[in-house]
Design a protein around this motif. Sequence first.
Motif, PDB file in Angstrom:
ATOM      1  N   VAL A  90      -5.934  43.939  60.554  1.00  0.00           N
ATOM      2  CA  VAL A  90      -6.106  43.294  61.856  1.00  0.00           C
ATOM      3  C   VAL A  90      -6.516  41.844  61.673  1.00  0.00           C
ATOM      4  O   VAL A  90      -6.053  40.949  62.387  1.00  0.00           O
ATOM      5  CB  VAL A  90      -7.133  44.064  62.721  1.00  0.00           C
ATOM      6  CG1 VAL A  90      -7.520  43.280  63.961  1.00  0.00           C
ATOM      7  CG2 VAL A  90      -6.583  45.422  63.102  1.00  0.00           C
ATOM      8  N   GLY A  91      -7.365  41.574  60.691  1.00  0.00           N
ATOM      9  CA  GLY A  91      -7.763  40.198  60.404  1.00  0.00           C
ATOM     10  C   GLY A  91      -6.583  39.332  59.998  1.00  0.00           C
ATOM     11  O   GLY A  91      -6.443  38.188  60.453  1.00  0.00           O
ATOM     12  N   LEU A  92      -5.716  39.876  59.150  1.00  0.00           N
ATOM     13  CA  LEU A  92      -4.526  39.128  58.728  1.00  0.00           C
ATOM     14  C   LEU A  92      -3.586  38.854  59.905  1.00  0.00           C
ATOM     15  O   LEU A  92      -3.068  37.740  60.053  1.00  0.00           O
ATOM     16  CB  LEU A  92      -3.789  39.884  57.624  1.00  0.00           C
ATOM     17  CG  LEU A  92      -4.489  39.926  56.271  1.00  0.00           C
ATOM     18  CD1 LEU A  92      -3.772  40.903  55.339  1.00  0.00           C
ATOM     19  CD2 LEU A  92      -4.571  38.553  55.649  1.00  0.00           C
ATOM     20  N   ILE A  93      -3.382  39.860  60.720  1.00  0.00           N
ATOM     21  CA  ILE A  93      -2.520  39.678  61.900  1.00  0.00           C
ATOM     22  C   ILE A  93      -3.113  38.645  62.845  1.00  0.00           C
ATOM     23  O   ILE A  93      -2.404  37.774  63.368  1.00  0.00           O
ATOM     24  CB  ILE A  93      -2.294  41.027  62.609  1.00  0.00           C
ATOM     25  CG1 ILE A  93      -1.430  41.938  61.735  1.00  0.00           C
ATOM     26  CG2 ILE A  93      -1.659  40.835  63.979  1.00  0.00           C
ATOM     27  CD1 ILE A  93      -1.368  43.372  62.205  1.00  0.00           C
ATOM     28  N   ALA A  99      -1.447  21.102  54.610  1.00  0.00           N
ATOM     29  CA  ALA A  99      -1.849  22.475  54.305  1.00  0.00           C
ATOM     30  C   ALA A  99      -2.920  22.969  55.280  1.00  0.00           C
ATOM     31  O   ALA A  99      -2.932  24.131  55.666  1.00  0.00           O
ATOM     32  CB  ALA A  99      -2.371  22.560  52.877  1.00  0.00           C
ATOM     33  N   GLY A 100      -3.807  22.102  55.687  1.00  0.00           N
ATOM     34  CA  GLY A 100      -4.879  22.476  56.600  1.00  0.00           C
ATOM     35  C   GLY A 100      -4.397  22.774  57.996  1.00  0.00           C
ATOM     36  O   GLY A 100      -5.084  23.445  58.770  1.00  0.00           O
ATOM     37  N   THR A 101      -3.197  22.294  58.336  1.00  0.00           N
ATOM     38  CA  THR A 101      -2.666  22.514  59.682  1.00  0.00           C
ATOM     39  C   THR A 101      -2.554  24.001  59.987  1.00  0.00           C
ATOM     40  O   THR A 101      -2.858  24.433  61.088  1.00  0.00           O
ATOM     41  CB  THR A 101      -1.291  21.827  59.808  1.00  0.00           C
ATOM     42  OG1 THR A 101      -1.465  20.436  59.569  1.00  0.00           O
ATOM     43  CG2 THR A 101      -0.705  22.037  61.174  1.00  0.00           C
ATOM     44  N   LEU A 102      -2.126  24.779  59.028  1.00  0.00           N
ATOM     45  CA  LEU A 102      -1.996  26.220  59.250  1.00  0.00           C
ATOM     46  C   LEU A 102      -3.128  27.029  58.618  1.00  0.00           C
ATOM     47  O   LEU A 102      -3.433  28.117  59.082  1.00  0.00           O
ATOM     48  CB  LEU A 102      -0.661  26.714  58.707  1.00  0.00           C
ATOM     49  CG  LEU A 102       0.577  26.172  59.414  1.00  0.00           C
ATOM     50  CD1 LEU A 102       1.835  26.697  58.745  1.00  0.00           C
ATOM     51  CD2 LEU A 102       0.577  26.533  60.877  1.00  0.00           C
ATOM     52  N   ALA A 103      -3.762  26.486  57.576  1.00  0.00           N
ATOM     53  CA  ALA A 103      -4.783  27.250  56.852  1.00  0.00           C
ATOM     54  C   ALA A 103      -6.060  27.424  57.669  1.00  0.00           C
ATOM     55  O   ALA A 103      -6.631  28.515  57.698  1.00  0.00           O
ATOM     56  CB  ALA A 103      -5.100  26.581  55.524  1.00  0.00           C
ATOM     57  N   ALA A 133      -3.187  33.233  65.141  1.00  0.00           N
ATOM     58  CA  ALA A 133      -3.931  31.990  65.359  1.00  0.00           C
ATOM     59  C   ALA A 133      -3.163  30.796  64.804  1.00  0.00           C
ATOM     60  O   ALA A 133      -3.121  29.726  65.432  1.00  0.00           O
ATOM     61  CB  ALA A 133      -5.314  32.077  64.724  1.00  0.00           C
ATOM     62  N   SER A 134      -2.535  30.960  63.647  1.00  0.00           N
ATOM     63  CA  SER A 134      -1.741  29.874  63.064  1.00  0.00           C
ATOM     64  C   SER A 134      -0.521  29.558  63.929  1.00  0.00           C
ATOM     65  O   SER A 134      -0.188  28.389  64.138  1.00  0.00           O
ATOM     66  CB  SER A 134      -1.274  30.248  61.654  1.00  0.00           C
ATOM     67  OG  SER A 134      -2.366  30.321  60.786  1.00  0.00           O
ATOM     68  N   ILE A 135       0.133  30.590  64.432  1.00  0.00           N
ATOM     69  CA  ILE A 135       1.307  30.379  65.287  1.00  0.00           C
ATOM     70  C   ILE A 135       0.915  29.669  66.571  1.00  0.00           C
ATOM     71  O   ILE A 135       1.589  28.725  67.006  1.00  0.00           O
ATOM     72  CB  ILE A 135       2.005  31.730  65.579  1.00  0.00           C
ATOM     73  CG1 ILE A 135       2.638  32.281  64.304  1.00  0.00           C
ATOM     74  CG2 ILE A 135       3.039  31.591  66.684  1.00  0.00           C
ATOM     75  CD1 ILE A 135       3.135  33.713  64.417  1.00  0.00           C
ATOM     76  N   ILE A 139      -7.636  31.010  58.723  1.00  0.00           N
ATOM     77  CA  ILE A 139      -8.933  31.478  58.215  1.00  0.00           C
ATOM     78  C   ILE A 139      -9.870  31.831  59.367  1.00  0.00           C
ATOM     79  O   ILE A 139     -10.554  32.863  59.333  1.00  0.00           O
ATOM     80  CB  ILE A 139      -9.555  30.429  57.276  1.00  0.00           C
ATOM     81  CG1 ILE A 139      -8.725  30.349  55.993  1.00  0.00           C
ATOM     82  CG2 ILE A 139     -11.006  30.765  56.949  1.00  0.00           C
ATOM     83  CD1 ILE A 139      -9.090  29.210  55.075  1.00  0.00           C
ATOM     84  N   ILE A 140      -9.886  31.005  60.403  1.00  0.00           N
ATOM     85  CA  ILE A 140     -10.735  31.289  61.558  1.00  0.00           C
ATOM     86  C   ILE A 140     -10.298  32.597  62.226  1.00  0.00           C
ATOM     87  O   ILE A 140     -11.119  33.462  62.545  1.00  0.00           O
ATOM     88  CB  ILE A 140     -10.718  30.115  62.555  1.00  0.00           C
ATOM     89  CG1 ILE A 140     -11.411  28.908  61.937  1.00  0.00           C
ATOM     90  CG2 ILE A 140     -11.373  30.498  63.870  1.00  0.00           C
ATOM     91  CD1 ILE A 140     -11.252  27.624  62.725  1.00  0.00           C
ATOM     92  N   GLY A 141      -9.011  32.771  62.426  1.00  0.00           N
ATOM     93  CA  GLY A 141      -8.495  34.010  63.021  1.00  0.00           C
ATOM     94  C   GLY A 141      -8.764  35.216  62.140  1.00  0.00           C
ATOM     95  O   GLY A 141      -9.108  36.294  62.637  1.00  0.00           O
TER      96      GLY A 141
END
Length: 119
Positions: free
Chosen positions: A28-31, A51-55, A36-38, A59-61
């Motif tokens: 669930v954390g990965l999903i 790299a930080g744009t999506l990372a 969150a990235s999308i 990580i927060i999600g």
Amino acid sequence: RLFRARGWTAIITDSLVDNVLFLVSLGVGLITGVIASIVANSKGMLFGNEAGTLAIPFIIGLVIGFVLTSVAMSVVSSAVNTVIVCYAEAPNEFQTSHPELSNEMRTSWRQAWPLDFKY
């Protein structure tokens, strides 16, 4: 002492429930991290370099999804532990109150631990 007296030490140490619930929380954390990235990418939210744009949103999600799911899954883990302790403490009462469930539980446990489970 209760589990040693009943010969259930292997049954308790072999409990896979906590491992399964951890994997559910991680999934669930990965999903949540991917979502969150999308969302961050679609809204044009930029966090630092390329790299930080999506990372960072990932990580927060991931952390939020993992923590919230872990809290919810701890209730399930406690319920499973409660059932095992109650069954170990009073199997005859369970048989009297709920014979079908008791027979199912005995059959399943005998199949999983034929040498350790002697009820």
